[in-house]
Design an enzyme around this catalytic site. Structure first.
Site, mmCIF file in Angstrom:
data_model
loop_
_atom_site.group_PDB
_atom_site.id
_atom_site.type_symbol
_atom_site.label_atom_id
_atom_site.label_comp_id
_atom_site.label_asym_id
_atom_site.label_seq_id
_atom_site.Cartn_x
_atom_site.Cartn_y
_atom_site.Cartn_z
ATOM 1 N N HIS A 18 0.820 -1.202 0.000
ATOM 2 C CA HIS A 18 0.000 0.000 0.000
ATOM 3 C C HIS A 18 0.865 1.268 0.000
ATOM 4 C CE1 HIS A 18 -2.703 2.910 2.266
ATOM 5 N NE2 HIS A 18 -3.429 2.584 1.220
ATOM 6 N N GLU A 45 0.948 -0.586 -4.872
ATOM 7 C CA GLU A 45 -0.274 0.203 -5.024
ATOM 8 C C GLU A 45 0.072 1.667 -5.250
ATOM 9 O OE1 GLU A 45 -4.025 2.281 -3.282
ATOM 10 O OE2 GLU A 45 -1.986 2.386 -2.497
ATOM 11 N N ASP A 47 -1.513 5.488 -6.001
ATOM 12 C CA ASP A 47 -2.582 6.470 -6.135
ATOM 13 C C ASP A 47 -2.162 7.471 -7.198
ATOM 14 O OD1 ASP A 47 -4.260 5.631 -3.849
ATOM 15 O OD2 ASP A 47 -2.535 6.252 -2.650
ATOM 16 N N GLU A 127 -4.610 3.214 -8.799
ATOM 17 C CA GLU A 127 -5.870 3.778 -8.296
ATOM 18 C C GLU A 127 -6.118 5.147 -8.901
ATOM 19 O OE1 GLU A 127 -6.477 3.815 -4.035
ATOM 20 O OE2 GLU A 127 -8.200 5.162 -4.237
ATOM 21 N N LYS A 129 -7.553 8.469 -8.599
ATOM 22 C CA LYS A 129 -8.024 9.344 -7.511
ATOM 23 C C LYS A 129 -8.699 10.570 -8.111
ATOM 24 C CE LYS A 129 -6.609 7.871 -3.324
ATOM 25 N NZ LYS A 129 -7.639 7.188 -2.529
ATOM 26 N N GLN A 157 -8.010 0.006 -9.375
ATOM 27 C CA GLN A 157 -9.030 0.151 -8.339
ATOM 28 C C GLN A 157 -9.438 1.617 -8.260
ATOM 29 O OE1 GLN A 157 -7.346 -0.985 -4.564
ATOM 30 N NE2 GLN A 157 -5.889 0.711 -4.520
HETATM 31 O O1 G3P Z 1 -5.603 0.200 -1.258
HETATM 32 C C1 G3P Z 1 -6.870 0.655 -0.930
HETATM 33 C C2 G3P Z 1 -6.712 1.969 -0.337
HETATM 34 O O2 G3P Z 1 -5.598 2.548 -0.931
HETATM 35 C C3 G3P Z 1 -7.864 2.890 -0.478
HETATM 36 O O3 G3P Z 1 -7.699 3.940 0.422
HETATM 37 O O4 G3P Z 1 -7.231 6.241 0.951
HETATM 38 O O5 G3P Z 1 -5.391 4.574 1.061
HETATM 39 O O6 G3P Z 1 -6.254 5.304 -1.130
HETATM 40 P P1 G3P Z 1 -6.593 5.048 0.311
HETATM 41 CA CA CA Z 2 -4.934 4.013 -2.500
#
Ligand code: G3P
Ligand code: CA
Length: 262
Positions: A18, A45, A47, A127, A129, A157
């Site tokens: 993460h 992961e 963002d 991800e 965002k 995601q």
């Molecule tokens: O990996 C899922 C998680 O990243 C979603 O929440 O706020 O950390 O992006 P956040």
């Molecule tokens: Ca995330």
């Protein structure tokens, strides 16, 4: 590829680093991603945010305030302005036990730089965002995935349903995860699960609000369950017992240990 194996039914349980191995290194930097890969995470992961001049960068927040020595909103800053910031020193100050001299002046990486650095050596959980504030970020992300020939190494995601549906229209095989966040014990209806199943492969939800029956409900709907963000081994154990398919964690090594003890 290991990504496809990770998504097949008899596969192992996936470890998602993460924001990289962000418990040990400044989140969303090459240092954190490199460490996540070294800890044998199945995915790093990432963002995605977009700069004023349209570059995709790895950053969780919409501002640079928390994780750099600067301040301001990413969408009002150019990549050059972003690159002038130190995205590592805050970590050393906040986490003295894991502080390292080499983290000083770490830079916020672009998605291109991340793909250049790691190529096919890992899988990427991307991800999108704030896609509504950054229209077209999916197209930019996808162009980079194709340029680096990484389609088999990418999952996406998002909390945004529209963002995932858009990507599904371009590619029917890429693993997609609908992110959900609950502020009370989680409940999910059969109708919503069926809706998610029409475009996504799995669900990501905050671990502390779900329980075994939630996990079973998601899995009975034919969806994968990846809770976030599971950082303590007692909770990792619990998640495994509930039958999750993967776990997002800031400490990939801790989850690897738990899996190996099984
Ligand atoms: O990996 C899922 C998680 O990243 C979603 O929440 O706020 O950390 O992006 P956040
Ligand atoms: Ca995330």
């Amino acid at each position: 590829s290991s990504l496809r194996r990770a998504f097949s039914s008899e596969s192992k349980i996936a470890t998602v680093a993460h924001r990289g191995a962000s418990g040990y290194a400044p989140e969303s930097t090459l240092a954190a991603y490199r460490l996540g890969i070294r800890m044998k995470a199945d995915y790093i992961e990432i963002d995605l945010q977009e700069t004023k001049d349209g570059e995709l960068i790895a950053l969780h927040d919409e501002t640079v305030n928390r994780t750099t020595n600067g301040s301001g909103r990413v969408k009002n800053m150019t990549l050059a302005e972003i690159k002038a910031l130190d995205a590592g020193s805050w970590f050393n100050e906040k986490h003295e036990i894991y502080a390292r001299e080499e983290y000083v002046n770490e830079k916020i990486p672009t998605l291109r730089e991340i793909f250049e650095a790691f190529g096919k050596g890992t899988n990427y959980m991307l991800e999108t965002k704030s896609p509504d504030e950054n229209p077209g970020m999916e197209e930019k992300m996808w162009a980079l995935v194709e340029e680096f020939d990484l389609i088999d190494h990418v999952a996406v995601q998002s909390f945004s349903q529209e963002s995932l549906i858009k990507i599904r229209e371009w590619n029917k095989d890429i693993p997609l995860f609908q992110l959900l966040w609950y502020n009370r014990p989680a409940y999910i209806s059969d109708a919503f699960l069926a809706e998610i199943g029409s475009y996504a492969n799995g669900v990501g939800a905050n671990f502390l609000r779900i329980d075994e029956s939630y996990v079973h409900k998601v899995k009975n709907a034919g969806l994968l369950m990846y809770p976030y963000t599971v950082n303590y081994q007692v909770n990792m154990d619990k998640a495994l017992r509930w039958g999750v398919d993967g776990v997002h964690t800031d400490y990939p090594d801790r989850f690897k240990e738990v899996i190996e003890e099984e």
